[in-house]
Design a protein around this motif. Structure first.
Motif, PDB file in Angstrom:
ATOM      1  N   THR A 185      15.105  -2.189 -37.372  1.00 11.83           N
ATOM      2  CA  THR A 185      15.846  -0.998 -37.807  1.00 11.83           C
ATOM      3  C   THR A 185      17.147  -0.829 -37.030  1.00 11.83           C
ATOM      4  N   ASP A 186      17.195  -1.322 -35.788  1.00 10.73           N
ATOM      5  CA  ASP A 186      18.438  -1.234 -35.017  1.00 10.73           C
ATOM      6  C   ASP A 186      19.565  -2.016 -35.674  1.00 10.73           C
ATOM      7  N   ARG A 187      19.220  -3.037 -36.427  1.00 11.39           N
ATOM      8  CA  ARG A 187      20.240  -3.889 -37.047  1.00 11.39           C
ATOM      9  C   ARG A 187      21.029  -3.167 -38.132  1.00 11.39           C
ATOM     10  N   ILE A 188      20.472  -2.069 -38.662  1.00 14.11           N
ATOM     11  CA  ILE A 188      21.180  -1.373 -39.742  1.00 14.11           C
ATOM     12  C   ILE A 188      21.827  -0.077 -39.274  1.00 14.11           C
ATOM     13  N   GLN A 189      21.730   0.229 -37.983  1.00 17.02           N
ATOM     14  CA  GLN A 189      22.319   1.451 -37.457  1.00 17.02           C
ATOM     15  C   GLN A 189      23.788   1.235 -37.163  1.00 17.02           C
ATOM     16  N   ALA A 190      24.640   2.065 -37.812  1.00 13.97           N
ATOM     17  CA  ALA A 190      26.075   1.919 -37.626  1.00 13.97           C
ATOM     18  C   ALA A 190      26.467   2.095 -36.165  1.00 13.97           C
ATOM     19  N   ALA A 191      25.787   3.025 -35.483  1.00  7.33           N
ATOM     20  CA  ALA A 191      26.138   3.335 -34.091  1.00  7.33           C
ATOM     21  C   ALA A 191      25.918   2.125 -33.179  1.00  7.33           C
ATOM     22  N   ASN A 192      25.000   1.247 -33.568  1.00  2.31           N
ATOM     23  CA  ASN A 192      24.702   0.104 -32.724  1.00  2.31           C
ATOM     24  C   ASN A 192      25.652  -1.069 -32.963  1.00  2.31           C
ATOM     25  N   GLY A 193      26.459  -0.961 -34.027  1.00  4.23           N
ATOM     26  CA  GLY A 193      27.434  -1.995 -34.318  1.00  4.23           C
ATOM     27  C   GLY A 193      26.823  -3.328 -34.685  1.00  4.23           C
ATOM     28  N   HIS A 194      25.594  -3.322 -35.186  1.00  8.75           N
ATOM     29  CA  HIS A 194      24.929  -4.585 -35.495  1.00  8.75           C
ATOM     30  C   HIS A 194      25.336  -5.108 -36.861  1.00  8.75           C
ATOM     31  N   GLU A 195      25.021  -6.379 -37.080  1.00 11.21           N
ATOM     32  CA  GLU A 195      25.590  -7.105 -38.198  1.00 11.21           C
ATOM     33  C   GLU A 195      25.027  -6.715 -39.561  1.00 11.21           C
ATOM     34  N   ASP A 196      23.883  -6.023 -39.631  1.00 12.63           N
ATOM     35  CA  ASP A 196      23.271  -5.725 -40.925  1.00 12.63           C
ATOM     36  C   ASP A 196      23.766  -4.428 -41.554  1.00 12.63           C
ATOM     37  N   PHE A 197      24.524  -3.624 -40.837  1.00 15.18           N
ATOM     38  CA  PHE A 197      24.914  -2.320 -41.381  1.00 15.18           C
ATOM     39  C   PHE A 197      25.745  -2.464 -42.648  1.00 15.18           C
ATOM     40  N   ASP A 198      26.635  -3.465 -42.685  1.00 18.24           N
ATOM     41  CA  ASP A 198      27.496  -3.591 -43.856  1.00 18.24           C
ATOM     42  C   ASP A 198      26.719  -3.968 -45.113  1.00 18.24           C
ATOM     43  N   LYS A 199      25.490  -4.469 -44.959  1.00 22.70           N
ATOM     44  CA  LYS A 199      24.679  -4.805 -46.123  1.00 22.70           C
ATOM     45  C   LYS A 199      24.154  -3.555 -46.834  1.00 22.70           C
ATOM     46  N   VAL A 200      24.031  -2.457 -46.081  1.00 21.67           N
ATOM     47  CA  VAL A 200      23.406  -1.251 -46.646  1.00 21.67           C
ATOM     48  C   VAL A 200      24.324  -0.034 -46.577  1.00 21.67           C
ATOM     49  N   SER A 201      25.553  -0.202 -46.140  1.00 19.36           N
ATOM     50  CA  SER A 201      26.438   0.940 -45.923  1.00 19.36           C
ATOM     51  C   SER A 201      26.767   1.700 -47.201  1.00 19.36           C
ATOM     52  N   HIS A 202      26.594   1.057 -48.363  1.00 16.71           N
ATOM     53  CA  HIS A 202      26.909   1.713 -49.639  1.00 16.71           C
ATOM     54  C   HIS A 202      25.769   2.572 -50.165  1.00 16.71           C
ATOM     55  N   ILE A 203      24.600   2.550 -49.498  1.00 21.44           N
ATOM     56  CA  ILE A 203      23.420   3.263 -49.992  1.00 21.44           C
ATOM     57  C   ILE A 203      23.463   4.708 -49.489  1.00 21.44           C
ATOM     58  N   PRO A 204      23.417   5.703 -50.385  1.00 21.43           N
ATOM     59  CA  PRO A 204      23.563   7.108 -49.963  1.00 21.43           C
ATOM     60  C   PRO A 204      22.497   7.575 -48.983  1.00 21.43           C
ATOM     61  N   THR A 205      21.231   7.216 -49.239  1.00 17.14           N
ATOM     62  CA  THR A 205      20.135   7.724 -48.412  1.00 17.14           C
ATOM     63  C   THR A 205      19.378   6.565 -47.778  1.00 17.14           C
ATOM     64  N   ILE A 206      19.376   6.519 -46.451  1.00 22.86           N
ATOM     65  CA  ILE A 206      18.609   5.521 -45.711  1.00 22.86           C
ATOM     66  C   ILE A 206      17.665   6.265 -44.777  1.00 22.86           C
ATOM     67  N   SER A 207      16.376   6.037 -44.937  1.00 22.93           N
ATOM     68  CA  SER A 207      15.371   6.738 -44.150  1.00 22.93           C
ATOM     69  C   SER A 207      14.614   5.740 -43.283  1.00 22.93           C
ATOM     70  N   VAL A 208      14.473   6.079 -42.005  1.00 26.37           N
ATOM     71  CA  VAL A 208      13.712   5.250 -41.066  1.00 26.37           C
ATOM     72  C   VAL A 208      12.591   6.091 -40.489  1.00 26.37           C
ATOM     73  N   ARG A 209      11.357   5.712 -40.786  1.00 24.72           N
ATOM     74  CA  ARG A 209      10.200   6.461 -40.276  1.00 24.72           C
ATOM     75  C   ARG A 209       9.329   5.502 -39.482  1.00 24.72           C
ATOM     76  N   ASN A 210       9.475   5.558 -38.180  1.00 28.13           N
ATOM     77  CA  ASN A 210       8.721   4.656 -37.312  1.00 28.13           C
ATOM     78  C   ASN A 210       7.762   5.403 -36.418  1.00 28.13           C
ATOM     79  N   VAL A 211       7.402   6.624 -36.805  1.00 29.29           N
ATOM     80  CA  VAL A 211       6.515   7.433 -35.970  1.00 29.29           C
ATOM     81  C   VAL A 211       5.132   6.813 -35.949  1.00 29.29           C
ATOM     82  N   SER A 212       4.606   6.588 -34.776  1.00 31.17           N
ATOM     83  CA  SER A 212       3.264   6.036 -34.633  1.00 31.17           C
ATOM     84  C   SER A 212       2.330   7.136 -34.172  1.00 31.17           C
ATOM     85  N   LEU A 213       1.245   7.336 -34.898  1.00 32.57           N
ATOM     86  CA  LEU A 213       0.317   8.424 -34.582  1.00 32.57           C
ATOM     87  C   LEU A 213      -0.943   7.854 -33.949  1.00 32.57           C
TER      88      LEU A 213
END
Length: 788
Positions: free
Chosen positions: A760-788
């Motif tokens: 998930t870090d690869r798609i975070q714009a703030a992290n400057g990683h290479e995968d963000f440009d693959k998904v930057s056009h998508i209006p809603t991106i949800s990351v749910r990594n909560v472990s219970l």
């Protein structure tokens, strides 16, 4: 004030792509006047971590609070609490919200400014203003004219003058303008607009006795009701049966309208069915802006479009519901009573049943036993409709109170009976306990129900009854029998006697239940349920061959919708024959869905069984009327693509535990009409998949879940050109999002659930990683990594 647009504005914020990008999870909860603490907390958690549904519904208040607090400590969440009327709901749930200035946010809508100040005196408070006359006219113009006049039409100026005059009566309230616009949108010419204008003036001169003293808004709403054609008025009044902020399932609503006689065969046009007429009537109410309609636009609604349904659900604005409640009571049409919070009755009801013809009683699960039915027979004998509806989660360990059961023989004129929500805790321990209480009288439907010979609609949804009485066979006029989400241990073989039956919903997983009882040598079925003779049946859901005969399907010539389930454990190796028989007998059915599953461990599944499952799935791909398919059992790899698959009408496909090793996309991407694909737990054991250009031409919803071996997913440019929602859940070895997603411009929503942090870090714009440009056009991106 109601109708200013508070909820509409909140929805704009909630759905804005830039807002959604700021949060890891979002949740919208309607609080309303009849709230329950547990229900509010559950709905928030179900939105934030829907993958944990089974755990959430079992948690008690303290655990719900703890989990919600923990999630917001770890993740940025946006929670909308819509329509809070008082401070008490907030006081009950505030411990679940961390106190801090960044990260998670709460958005509240309320008619009471003091509520907002109580929740956060220093928060941002926005009070929507009234529209100006000019803005009101612009809104009315967009809704009422809708491009009907172009250029210099001779009536356009006169219409504009009339519209500007009428819109002043709305006082700048958006809801009033919208409802007035809906009324005017049905008028064909200048004369009809003038008639509406005269009616407005007449209503405004009658004083404040239409509904209450809150101003012209309520008079405009009442005018919209009075303007309804006679045939639509009872349809609108019937919506008062439902609770505030309810999402009303349209299929059940249509069946209720038909059962009540609100819609008749005289209303049919051409080849319309009665359900088609009901949908047309709802469409007219939506056009008039009196009801809000929801189109079939998500994964759960894929099948609805195949049978021509325009609406998956509908709902009423609070003020339109108030109008419906008042008018229904005023005309003795329907009385809605709610018991909540220690049996306190809500403002819309009283306990006088003596005049009204339809009665809907809503309970919280704690208050069902506090309801005291009227003692005098004269108060109930005239009832045409009775609904006893219990809300709350599914751990209510209740039963039908004896005081209610004892009155069944009074309802001689009843056409509609709904007993919904009498459901014990949803776990095997409680089912087992129920098995050993087979003689318990309180879990039996009274035999007296067979005396209700005028009954046309019977619903026992989300309820448990050990036995249904054989007296059900006396219900010769029954049109709808709804046992969805119910647990029924014995269904008598009398359904075939109900010659007027049009809609039959059998319980899900009934074959599994019978197998469970078989462990205790309890066989409550004397023979298969006979369906032959139900010549008017249009909808049959949860058909199961061991319980019913597939041969009977061929005799149901009016059947339009069929869903069936085949459990392989019920056969040795003869299940392909049973499935072929089922499919050939249902050739005449317009829309069919099939579920094939096994409860056996995969290691116990013979190679011959896997090969037969593979062959059966290949045959399903060739069917012209099979639109939904669910397979949950091991099989060989998919058969090679064949030309006849181009005829496949399959819209929705869910695959679990297939344990195939070859890439399934080679075959699946060529199914021409596929709209929804869900690959889950061990359905694919390989490491790499590829979606080729021009593949999945119609796919809208794609979900990968728990594919533990998947490492690479390649998407060629031009693949999945219509994909709208993509969900990747717990595919822990997947290295990166495919580069080809950058070409899928239709993607509106991308969800990652319990994926590794490195992924998930690869798609975070703030992290400057290479995968963000693959998904930057998508209006809603949800990351749910909560472990219970």
């Amino acid at each position: 004030m109601g109708g200013l647009g508070k909820t509409t504005l909140a929805q704009k914020v909630y759905n804005h792509p830039k807002v959604r990008r700021c949060f890891d999870g979002i949740a919208w909860v309607y609080v309303s006047q009849t709230w329950q603490k547990e229900d509010i907390l559950q709905r928030i958690l179900l939105s934030l971590i829907p993958e944990k549904r089974e755990e959430i519904v079992k948690w008690r208040d303290e655990e719900l609070v703890r989990q919600l607090f923990q999630i917001q400590q770890n993740k940025k969440c946006l929670v909308v609490l819509d329509d809070i009327w008082a401070t008490e709901p907030w006081e009950c749930i505030k411990q679940a919200f961390p106190i801090r200035n960044d990260g998670s946010k709460i958005l509240v809508t309320s008619r009471n400014k003091d509520v907002a100040l109580h929740i956060d005196p220093s928060g941002f408070h926005h009070q929507p203003r009234f529209l100006s006359d000019s803005e009101s006219w612009q809104l009315l113009q967009r809704k009422a004219l809708r491009g009907r006049f172009h250029g210099e039409h001779e009536d356009l100026k006169k219409l504009e003058n009339l519209g500007k005059e009428m819109v002043k009566a709305c006082g700048g309230l958006p809801l009033a303008v919208i409802v007035l616009s809906g009324t005017l949108a049905t008028k064909k010419d200048l004369n009809e607009w003038a008639t509406v204008n005269r009616n407005i003036k007449a209503h405004l001169g009658r004083g404040n006795n239409l509904i209450n003293e809150e101003g012209n808004l309520h008079k405009i709403l009442a005018l919209s009701y009075n303007d309804l054609p006679y045939k639509l008025k009872p349809c609108f009044l019937y919506l008062s049966r439902y609770e505030e902020d309810s999402d009303i399932e349209t299929e059940a609503l249509y069946q209720l309208w038909i059962a009540e006689g609100i819609i008749s065969t005289k209303d049919q046009i051409g080849e319309e069915s009665m359900m088609d007429v009901a949908e047309r009537y709802l469409g007219e109410l939506v056009t008039r802006c009196m009801v809000q309609g929801k189109a079939p636009d998500d994964d759960d609604d894929v099948m609805l479009s195949s049978i021509g349904r325009s609406f998956a659900s509908c709902r009423l604005h609070d003020l339109m519901r108030d109008l419906s409640l008042v008018k229904a009571k005023e005309e003795n049409f329907l009385l809605s009573i709610s018991y909540y919070h220690d049996g306190i009755l809500n403002e819309h009801g009283n306990n006088d049943h003596s005049q009204v013809y339809r009665l809907a009683v809503h309970f919280s699960k704690e208050d069902v036993r506090k309801y005291v039915p009227p003692a005098e027979k004269r108060n109930t004998r005239h009832l045409r409709s009775l609904a006893l509806l219990i809300s709350g989660n599914e751990d209510y360990e209740g039963h039908l109170p004896k005081k209610m059961k004892s009155q069944f023989n009074r309802f001689k004129m009843l056409r509609v009976l709904a007993i919904e929500g009498l459901f014990p805790a949803n776990s095997e321990d409680h089912i087992l306990k129920t098995v050993f209480l087979l003689v318990a009288d309180h879990l039996r439907l009274p035999t007296a129900i067979g005396e209700l010979i005028h009954l046309r609609y019977l619903s026992l949804r989300r309820s448990v009854f050990l036995c249904l009485p054989s007296s059900l066979g006396n219900l010769q006029n029954l049109q709808t029998l709804d046992l969805r989400d119910a647990v029924v241990f014995r269904i008598p073989n009398v359904l075939w006697k109900m010659r007027q039956l049009r809609h039959l919903y059998l319980p899900e997983g009934h074959s599994q239940l019978m197998g469970f009882l078989g462990k205790f040598k309890l066989n409550l079925f004397c023979r298969k349920l006979r369906l032959k003779g139900l010549d008017k049946l249009e909808i049959l859901e949860n058909f199961c061959p061991p319980i019913c005969s597939s041969q009977d399907i061929s005799t149901l010539r009016n059947l339009r919708v069929l869903s069936a389930e085949v459990v392989l454990d019920d056969y040795d190796e003869g299940f392909p024959t049973e499935i072929q028989r089922l499919m050939s007998n249902s050739d005449h059915v317009g829309c069919t869905s099939l579920c094939i599953y096994s409860y056996k461990d995969s290691a116990a599944t013979a190679a011959s069984i896997k090969k037969k499952v593979s062959d059966v799935v290949g045959q399903c791909f060739s069917r012209r009327n099979l639109q939904g398919l669910e397979v949950s059992c091991p099989m060989d790899n998919f058969p090679e693509y064949e030309a006849q698959y181009m005829c496949a009408s399959l819209l929705k496909l869910e695959l679990t535990r297939l344990e195939i090793e070859e890439d399934p996309m080679e075959t699946l991407e060529r199914l021409p009409n596929l709209r929804s694909l869900h690959l889950k737990y061990r359905s694919f054991l390989g490491k790499e998949m590829r979606c080729k250009a021009m593949g999945f031409g119609q796919l809208r919803f794609l979900r990968f879940e728990d594919l533990q071996n998947l490492e690479k997913w390649n998407v060629d440019e031009g693949a999945m050109p219509n994909l709208s929602v993509l969900t990747i859940e717990e595919c822990t070895k997947l290295e990166m999002v495919p580069n080809g997603l950058r070409y899928v411009k239709t993607l509106k929503e991308l969800n990652f659930v319990r994926m590794p942090k490195e992924f998930t870090d690869r798609i975070q714009a703030a992290n400057g990683h290479e995968d963000f440009d693959k998904v930057s056009h998508i209006p809603t991106i949800s990351v749910r990594n909560v472990s219970l």
